[in-house]
Design an enzyme around this catalytic site. Structure first.
Site, PDB file in Angstrom:
ATOM      1  N   HIS A 185      30.335 -26.438  42.942  1.00  0.00           N
ATOM      2  CA  HIS A 185      30.084 -25.707  41.703  1.00  0.00           C
ATOM      3  C   HIS A 185      31.302 -24.869  41.323  1.00  0.00           C
ATOM      4  O   HIS A 185      31.756 -24.887  40.175  1.00  0.00           O
ATOM      5  CB  HIS A 185      28.852 -24.815  41.892  1.00  0.00           C
ATOM      6  CG  HIS A 185      28.596 -23.848  40.780  1.00  0.00           C
ATOM      7  ND1 HIS A 185      27.651 -24.067  39.799  1.00  0.00           N
ATOM      8  CD2 HIS A 185      29.156 -22.636  40.499  1.00  0.00           C
ATOM      9  CE1 HIS A 185      27.639 -23.037  38.969  1.00  0.00           C
ATOM     10  NE2 HIS A 185      28.550 -22.154  39.373  1.00  0.00           N
ATOM     11  N   GLU A 186      31.839 -24.132  42.291  1.00  0.00           N
ATOM     12  CA  GLU A 186      32.993 -23.272  42.009  1.00  0.00           C
ATOM     13  C   GLU A 186      34.236 -24.097  41.679  1.00  0.00           C
ATOM     14  O   GLU A 186      35.017 -23.731  40.795  1.00  0.00           O
ATOM     15  CB  GLU A 186      33.261 -22.338  43.194  1.00  0.00           C
ATOM     16  CG  GLU A 186      32.125 -21.392  43.530  1.00  0.00           C
ATOM     17  CD  GLU A 186      31.713 -20.522  42.359  1.00  0.00           C
ATOM     18  OE1 GLU A 186      32.533 -20.282  41.463  1.00  0.00           O
ATOM     19  OE2 GLU A 186      30.542 -20.086  42.330  1.00  0.00           O
TER      20      GLU A 186
END
EC number: 3.4.24.-
Length: 295
Positions: free
Chosen positions: A145-146
């Protein structure tokens, strides 16, 4: 004290840089015959509006490391740290970006953030609480996600949007202030106290309205980053990670991340008290639903 020092340093840098740029452009005043020189005013607002946002972007990694106490993993000390480095390397290669710096910050809540001025010079950090309470599949999804944020250029885009919004908030607030000063206070020979009071109030009101625009983009990019997490790692892992964050919200674990980094964290938490319009993150149930529906 560290956060106050960083705040003062950033603002001092903004004032110095803005002053130099305005002098080079020959914009020393935006007042003209008791009114406003709109061209000079727009330049003035653009310099100050963009400067703070861009300077914050360029020093974001430095501030993040100090604001959170993040320890960068250079030589892994444990198998877990070795796994973190290997996982970030694999995910960043898959996303087509240079491997970010990887760090761990001492916080009890499950959270993570990404920051940096460009996608090939970024930082991805996870909290100690996340490593302790999530399994490898969930942590991998959070890292993905990051990295999705980094690959999508979200930090740069959000900073530019904030800079543009700052510019027009300052611009229209001063127009409103000048209009009220002349129409209500009958001050035709310059900008009196009515101008300054009205401008401050207008900036507060317009700033709140403008924040709705910025936060709408922020929520949209969270959905995109969730999609990246599902693509780079696994959809089920991303769903399970978000469900883990729901449990964290129910426990109401207090966050130790600085407010300035909250928009870049995976978990918006319970920090947003002004409602969904001013929230940097969508509701977790909406994010989970979007992944379950394959959006």
């Amino acid at each position: 004290m560290m956060r106050i020092g960083l705040f003062l340093l950033t603002n001092l840098a903004v004032v110095i840089v803005a002053g130099i740029v305005l002098s080079l452009l020959g914009v020393n005043s935006y007042a003209a015959n008791g009114g406003l020189d709109l061209g000079s005013l727009l330049i003035f607002c653009a310099v100050f509006g963009m400067a703070g946002s861009l300077i914050s972007l360029f020093i974001s990694k430095w501030m993040a490391k100090r604001g959170t106490g993040t320890r960068i993993i250079t030589q892994p000390r444990t198998n877990q740290e070795q796994w973190l480095l290997a996982t970030v390397k694999r995910l960043s290669d898959k996303a087509g970006i240079k491997m970010p710096e990887v760090g761990i910050f001492p916080a009890r809540e499950c959270n993570a953030f990404a920051t940096g001025w460009n996608k090939n010079d970024a930082l991805v950090a996870v909290s100690q609480g996340l490593l302790e309470r999530m399994d490898n599949e969930q942590v991998e999804a959070v890292l993905a996600h990051e990295i999705g944020h980094v690959a999508n250029g979200d930090m740069v885009t959000l900073s530019l949007i904030q800079g543009v919004v700052n510019t027009f908030v300052m611009f229209f607030a001063r127009i409103i202030g000048s209009t009220v000063d002349r129409a209500v206070f009958k001050n035709e020979n310059g900008h009196g106290i009515g101008f300054y009071i009205t401008t401050i109030i207008a900036e507060m009101v317009l700033g709140i309205l403008a924040s709705i625009i910025v936060m709408k983009f922020s929520r949209w990019r969270e959905f995109r980053a969730d999609h990246a997490g599902a693509t780079l790692a696994s959809r089920q892992g991303m769903i399970r990670a978000l469900q883990g964050l729901q449990l964290e919200q129910q426990r109401a674990v207090q966050s130790s991340m600085p407010d300035s980094l909250y928009a870049f964290g995976i978990n918006g938490g319970l920090r947003n008290k002004l409602g969904e319009l001013l929230s940097s993150h969508p509701r977790l149930e909406d994010r989970i639903r979007a992944l379950q529906q394959g959006v």
